[in-house]
Design a protein around this motif. Structure first.
Motif, PDB file in Angstrom:
ATOM      1  N   LYS A   7      -2.988  24.119   9.028  1.00  0.00           N
ATOM      2  CA  LYS A   7      -1.874  23.446   9.705  1.00  0.00           C
ATOM      3  C   LYS A   7      -1.950  21.940   9.465  1.00  0.00           C
ATOM      4  N   LEU A   8      -0.767  21.355   9.382  1.00  0.00           N
ATOM      5  CA  LEU A   8      -0.704  19.905   9.229  1.00  0.00           C
ATOM      6  C   LEU A   8      -0.543  19.248  10.591  1.00  0.00           C
ATOM      7  N   GLY A   9      -1.268  18.170  10.795  1.00  0.00           N
ATOM      8  CA  GLY A   9      -1.140  17.425  12.047  1.00  0.00           C
ATOM      9  C   GLY A   9      -1.017  15.941  11.764  1.00  0.00           C
ATOM     10  N   ASP A  10      -0.970  15.161  12.836  1.00  0.00           N
ATOM     11  CA  ASP A  10      -0.834  13.710  12.733  1.00  0.00           C
ATOM     12  C   ASP A  10       0.407  13.350  11.915  1.00  0.00           C
ATOM     13  N   LEU A  11       1.492  14.061  12.180  1.00  0.00           N
ATOM     14  CA  LEU A  11       2.749  13.747  11.500  1.00  0.00           C
ATOM     15  C   LEU A  11       3.605  12.845  12.382  1.00  0.00           C
ATOM     16  N   ASP A  12       3.023  11.738  12.787  1.00  0.00           N
ATOM     17  CA  ASP A  12       3.759  10.736  13.562  1.00  0.00           C
ATOM     18  C   ASP A  12       4.438   9.817  12.571  1.00  0.00           C
ATOM     19  N   MET A  13       5.733   9.770  12.655  1.00  0.00           N
ATOM     20  CA  MET A  13       6.482   8.925  11.723  1.00  0.00           C
ATOM     21  C   MET A  13       5.953   7.489  11.788  1.00  0.00           C
ATOM     22  N   LYS A  14       5.626   6.947  10.639  1.00  0.00           N
ATOM     23  CA  LYS A  14       5.140   5.561  10.584  1.00  0.00           C
ATOM     24  C   LYS A  14       6.247   4.594  10.990  1.00  0.00           C
ATOM     25  N   SER A  15       5.808   3.467  11.518  1.00  0.00           N
ATOM     26  CA  SER A  15       6.765   2.465  11.987  1.00  0.00           C
ATOM     27  C   SER A  15       6.987   1.399  10.903  1.00  0.00           C
ATOM     28  N   PRO A  16       8.219   0.859  10.798  1.00  0.00           N
ATOM     29  CA  PRO A  16       8.454  -0.238   9.845  1.00  0.00           C
ATOM     30  C   PRO A  16       7.538  -1.430  10.138  1.00  0.00           C
ATOM     31  N   ALA A  17       7.007  -1.513  11.355  1.00  0.00           N
ATOM     32  CA  ALA A  17       6.112  -2.624  11.714  1.00  0.00           C
ATOM     33  C   ALA A  17       4.832  -2.614  10.873  1.00  0.00           C
ATOM     34  N   ARG A  18       4.599  -1.515  10.154  1.00  0.00           N
ATOM     35  CA  ARG A  18       3.396  -1.383   9.331  1.00  0.00           C
ATOM     36  C   ARG A  18       3.594  -2.014   7.939  1.00  0.00           C
ATOM     37  N   MET A  19       4.831  -2.399   7.642  1.00  0.00           N
ATOM     38  CA  MET A  19       5.170  -2.844   6.282  1.00  0.00           C
ATOM     39  C   MET A  19       4.293  -3.997   5.788  1.00  0.00           C
ATOM     40  N   LYS A  20       4.092  -4.994   6.648  1.00  0.00           N
ATOM     41  CA  LYS A  20       3.291  -6.165   6.247  1.00  0.00           C
ATOM     42  C   LYS A  20       1.907  -5.718   5.789  1.00  0.00           C
ATOM     43  N   HIS A  21       1.322  -4.814   6.574  1.00  0.00           N
ATOM     44  CA  HIS A  21      -0.019  -4.306   6.270  1.00  0.00           C
ATOM     45  C   HIS A  21      -0.023  -3.561   4.937  1.00  0.00           C
ATOM     46  N   TRP A  22       1.000  -2.721   4.706  1.00  0.00           N
ATOM     47  CA  TRP A  22       1.038  -1.951   3.447  1.00  0.00           C
ATOM     48  C   TRP A  22       1.170  -2.881   2.252  1.00  0.00           C
ATOM     49  N   ILE A  23       2.034  -3.887   2.367  1.00  0.00           N
ATOM     50  CA  ILE A  23       2.218  -4.815   1.241  1.00  0.00           C
ATOM     51  C   ILE A  23       0.929  -5.596   0.991  1.00  0.00           C
TER      52      ILE A  23
END
Ligand SMILES: O=P(O)(O)O[C@@H]1[C@@H](OP(=O)(O)O)[C@H](OP(=O)(O)O)[C@H](O)[C@H](OP(=O)(O)O)[C@H]1OP(=O)(O)O
Ligand SMILES: Nc1ncnc2c1ncn2[C@@H]1O[C@H](COP(=O)(O)OP(=O)(O)OP(=O)(O)O)[C@@H](O)[C@H]1O
Length: 361
Positions: free
Chosen positions: A316-332
């Protein structure tokens, strides 16, 4: 404003339940729900290890009439075998009802129902959260929380989610849970063409070099995700060797896991979705595009394998919480660091070296 959850009635967490600290990730705390017997003899908690009994916190008395009627309807028993998941106090995560709404709208339709952990909303008494935070501080003092999670506590909010405890077999048969984070099953679209490491391996190399923490403290993935989708059992076995050793997985269970993964259409589907839903890399992505956020979510979900002595009995897949756009800075910032620091090209040597599937290609 809370998003609509259809006609779903949100249950209040009954005060009779006990909560036992079970695990935590970066964004959530997970508690085992222990349902006392109606006659007052709490036989279910007696089955718990002593440490768990000590750590349990009884939910606060709640005077709500709704709660009383739920009790009359024997709703308490429906919490048996469930886990309570509560959000930590961080700015970049999504509120539970919104996360549940997004899960049902954007993520659940991508998979078969039996491939997913299905959370439901539950209303929480705020006084309970204060008690749990006090307990977290205590667990920290007793070194019962992972060191990297120290100093982070529950957010004071009204909702959490409950879900099936995958470690609890309805027929009480024995099973173990192997948890894997598939991470990025393809190279990052932003990676240089010359890359000799995939995104996950490049990030691991960077973090390994940048910290003095041990791999356990860092919780860095100990395998190359590109090997996870290999149909070759020998290659898979080799790639997961460290993970199996860290978690003391027996040879028999290792074999069950490897033969499951080699034939897993679920991993292939995640990879296909990561490749096609939003093929643009984070450096040029629109942070508000739901396909992009869905892909980032699928790059950080968890795969739980339930394994009995006879073989893998479910995934089973878990932790499927939609990521927030607030994470964008961190990803970049992460992507820039990997590119500018040449981490896609660099490899670590010695005991820290974990082979990346791209190295040999
Ligand atoms: O950045 P990554 O790829 O290392 O992923 C983070 C994860 O690190 P990992 O490499 O899996 O150990 C990290 O996991 P851990 O801290 O290792 O448990 C979180 O899942 C984090 O997401 P969030 O803070 O819960 O929204 C994850 O952040 P996102 O990038 O998915 O937002
Ligand atoms: N349904 C479940 N059954 C059994 N154990 C579970 C279940 N859901 C979560 N867990 C345990 O709780 C831990 C933390 O849960 P979860 O992955 O939801 O936290 P998180 O903070 O969202 O994770 P991340 O660090 O990836 O953001 C998991 O690693 C797993 O050990």
């Amino acid at each position: 404003m809370s998003p609509p959850l259809g006609s779903e009635r949100v249950l209040q967490l009954p005060s009779e339940l006990k909560l036992v600290y079970r695990a935590e990730g970066a964004a959530n705390l997970v508690y085992k729900i222990v349902v006392p017997e109606c006659n007052g003899v709490d036989s279910r908690i007696l089955g718990l290890p002593e440490t768990e009994q000590e750590d349990s916190v009884e939910t606060k008395q709640c005077s709500s009439k709704i709660l009383a009627s739920q009790m009359n309807e024997h709703k308490v028993d429906s919490f048996h075998g469930k886990l309570l998941r509560l959000r930590k106090d961080q700015t970049h995560t999504t509120a539970p009802l919104q996360a549940l709404y997004d899960f049902r709208r954007y993520l659940a339709p991508l998979f078969r129902a039996e491939e997913l952990i299905h959370p439901t909303a539950v209303q929480i008494d705020k006084a309970l959260l204060l008690d749990l935070n006090t307990e977290l501080r205590l667990l920290e003092q007793q070194n019962k929380r992972p060191i990297i999670r120290a100093g982070m506590y529950l957010r004071q909010e009204s909702y959490g989610t409950i879900m099936d405890d995958l470690g609890h077999a309805p027929d009480n048969s024995s099973r173990i849970i192997i948890e894997l984070k598939p991470k990025w099953l393809l190279q990052s679209p932003d990676a240089p063409r010359t890359a000799r490491r995939c995104r996950t391996c490049a990030l691991r190399a960077y973090r390994t070099a940048a910290t003095t923490q041990s791999p356990e403290q860092r919780r860095i993935s100990s395998f190359c995700p590109l090997y996870l989708i290999s149909p070759n059992e020998a290659r898979l076995s080799q790639a997961l060797h460290r993970k199996f050793a860290e978690e003391h997985v027996s040879a028999q269970i290792q074999q069950h896991v490897v033969s499951y993964l080699a034939n897993s259409s679920l991993l292939q589907r995640i990879r296909h979705l990561q490749a096609t839903l939003y093929p643009v890399g984070v450096l040029n992505a629109d942070p508000n595009n739901t396909d992009f956020l869905t892909v980032m979510t699928l790059r950080d979900c968890s795969l739980f394998l339930m394994v009995s002595a006879d073989g893998v009995i479910g995934a089973k897949l878990g932790d499927l919480d939609m990521k927030s756009p607030a994470r964008m800075k961190h990803w970049i910032a992460t992507e820039r660091q990997l590119i500018d620091g040449c981490w896609y090209d660099m490899s670590l040597s010695g005991t820290e070296h974990i082979p990346c599937a791209l190295e040999g290609s």
